[in-house]
Design a protein around this motif. Structure first.
Motif, PDB file in Angstrom:
ATOM      1  N   SER A  84      55.232  70.695 -19.796  1.00 49.53           N
ATOM      2  CA  SER A  84      54.045  71.446 -19.386  1.00 49.53           C
ATOM      3  C   SER A  84      53.892  71.469 -17.866  1.00 49.53           C
ATOM      4  N   THR A 108      48.433  74.507 -18.419  1.00 47.86           N
ATOM      5  CA  THR A 108      49.004  73.853 -19.602  1.00 47.86           C
ATOM      6  C   THR A 108      48.960  74.729 -20.851  1.00 47.86           C
ATOM      7  N   VAL A 116      53.697  66.034 -19.848  1.00 46.55           N
ATOM      8  CA  VAL A 116      52.765  66.576 -18.851  1.00 46.55           C
ATOM      9  C   VAL A 116      52.711  65.664 -17.627  1.00 46.55           C
ATOM     10  N   ALA A 141      47.434  66.429 -15.366  1.00 50.29           N
ATOM     11  CA  ALA A 141      47.022  67.328 -16.450  1.00 50.29           C
ATOM     12  C   ALA A 141      46.826  66.590 -17.765  1.00 50.29           C
ATOM     13  N   VAL A 163      45.145  68.161 -21.358  1.00 47.21           N
ATOM     14  CA  VAL A 163      45.941  68.379 -22.563  1.00 47.21           C
ATOM     15  C   VAL A 163      45.422  67.514 -23.710  1.00 47.21           C
TER      16      VAL A 163
END
Length: 517
Positions: A261, A267, A289, A293, A297
């Protein structure tokens, strides 16, 4: 899956049958003409119950011979028929000449010969009471633009008038002006309401301008045997696809996919891909990720797992888990992050889908990417991404053709796959999928599979996820790409208008259930 033929392959099949004594050329022409009339009455049953009026345009080759057969059969059905011949009857091929003479021998309707074909000819008039125009001008044999008075039928004023008067246009094999190998228009084209082809569809029916020119395509069998070709293009279908098979007794036996991501507010694309991979049957799906982030997420996913993957070192550490058997990089990844992570992802030869940013990140130096790719990769470019990775191939593809067979999307995708050394899925309503060894398939979202609402933000990310999920389950790259592309369209058709990308994975259970019936 259904085979799609080139003009040369179709000629070879016909010639082989004739040389083997299985059939004569004249018999094939008769069967083709009967197939056209059958298809017309099947498509518009009301036309079989009345005596209509038809104008038949016959060309200088065997396509014109088919037209003479259609004219004779419609006349026997009680129709009023007028025939226009493009060229000199003395120069017709033998079988076409025979059918010209059979029609002429009836002595009931005069053949209007237009020779030489000029841009203006007062003898060519379509009666206002016409119900059908039969296009038997050039078919699959056309290699250059055609002109003359018949080309006036290709112009917009004539098309509008025919449509206003409810005149149906039926093309024999392919609309005149359409390259049957590429779907490219050679100068101008007669736009048909119905195209009747024989034995198998041609590549040009399914790509480029083919669907917009052919109207509906119906295939009629004329008694030819199937012949195997090494480089036949396939049309994807549910036949030969096995998306609903599950084996093994735990989640890892269905594979573990890793989707990389982008950072905060970037995302969504990766989450769409991850959802697609999970729904299509991957046993586990993890989103990799960056820490920045992670909270974003985590607030959005449940069945999908989460792992930190800040940089190349973190990805290399994650990949020590050999149960991670498929990856997807690109959707929302960001160009710098893609440039850093793609080399690490490709190091060990795991099944990998590269999409979006993972492709664009190497636009300034495609050769660097190609050096790292391996046979377990699948590239999924749209037109712009394809042009950035393969600029010379894209230039050939966008060139306006002056002769046929024209360079096609099939040619371009095959050339790209050979250069990249892996499967390339060139997206579009006419998605073309090719492997380095020349295998090729077309996944069509036209005709009865039309799904224009699939042109929505994020749908390509879901497709990348579908492919990744199938790779995780053990599908070979070519089969994964073909199966995912077919299911992608079926999901869109299952939902219908109003579709957004988030809806696509949620249609898979219903699609699987329909396949199991």
């Amino acid at each position: 899956m259904t085979k799609l033929l080139t003009a040369a392959q179709m000629r070879a099949i016909e010639q082989a049958a004739i040389e083997a004594g299985q059939v004569t050329g004249l018999e094939l022409m008769e069967r083709a003409g009967r197939g056209v009339v059958e298809a017309i009455f099947e498509e518009w049953p009301e036309l079989s119950k009345t005596s209509g009026t038809a104008v038949v345009l016959c060309g200088p080759g065997n396509n014109g011979g088919d037209g003479f057969v259609v004219a004779r059969l419609l006349k026997e059905w009680g129709w009023e028929v007028e025939v226009f011949l493009y060229g000199d009857p003395e120069k017709l091929p033998p079988d076409a000449r025979t059918n010209f003479e059979r029609w002429e021998g009836k002595g009931q309707v005069n053949i209007r010969r237009i020779d030489p074909p000029t841009l203006v000819d007062d003898t060519f008039r379509i009666p206002p009471t016409t119900d059908l125009i039969i296009d038997g001008l050039f078919g699959t044999g056309l290699t250059r633009p055609f002109g003359g008075v018949f080309s006036l039928v290709t112009l917009e004023p004539a098309r509008s008038l025919l449509q206003k008067n409810n005149v149906r246009v039926v093309s024999i094999d392919v609309p005149s002006g359409l390259c049957s190998d590429s779907g490219c228009i050679l100068g101008n084209v007669i736009v048909a309401d119905l195209t009747v082809t024989f034995h198998d569809k041609k590549i040009g029916h399914m790509i480029n301008d083919g669907p917009a020119s052919c109207g509906m395509v119906r295939t009629k069998q004329i008694g030819l045997k199937q012949k195997k070709y090494n480089q036949t293009v396939q049309l994807t279908s549910e036949k030969g696809l096995f998306p609903a098979k599950y084996t093994g007794d735990h989640k890892y036996s269905h594979g573990h996919a890793l989707i990389l991501s982008g950072g905060p507010a970037k995302t969504g694309a990766a989450r769409l891909a991850a959802r697609g991979a999970l729904r299509i049957g991957a046993g586990l799906v993890t989103l990799g990720v960056p820490p920045s982030a992670q909270m974003e997420v985590a607030a959005q996913v449940t069945a999908i797992m989460l792992q930190r993957a800040e940089d190349a070192d973190a990805l290399a550490e994650a990949l020590k888990d050999k149960r991670l058997n498929a990856m997807c990089l690109g959707p929302g990844l960001g160009l710098k992050r893609a440039r850093d992570l793609v080399p690490v992802a490709l190091e060990e030869g795991r099944s990998t889908v590269l999409d979006a940013d993972a492709l664009t990140a190497f636009a300034d130096d495609p050769a660097t990417l190609f050096e790292q790719l391996h046979e377990n990769c699948v590239l999924t470019p749209h037109g712009g991404e394809f042009a950035r990775l393969f600029p010379d191939i894209a230039e050939k593809l966008k060139a306006i053709p002056t002769k046929g067979p024209a360079y096609s999307k099939v040619d371009a995708t095959r050339e790209a796959a050979k250069r990249a050394g892996c499967v390339v899925l060139f997206k579009g309503a006419d998605t073309v999928i090719a492997a380095p060894d020349g295998r090729c398939a077309i996944n069509s979202a036209d005709y009865e599979r039309s799904a224009p609402w699939l042109a929505t933000a994020g749908s390509g990310d879901v497709l990348a996820g579908f492919i990744t999920g199938l790779l995780a389950r053990g599908f070979a790259p070519m089969q994964a790409a073909e199966t995912a592309a077919w299911l992608h369209v079926e999901c869109a058709r299952q939902f219908g208008p109003g579709l957004i990308a988030e809806d696509l994975p949620e249609q898979l259970p219903a699609v699987f259930q329909s396949l199991a019936k």
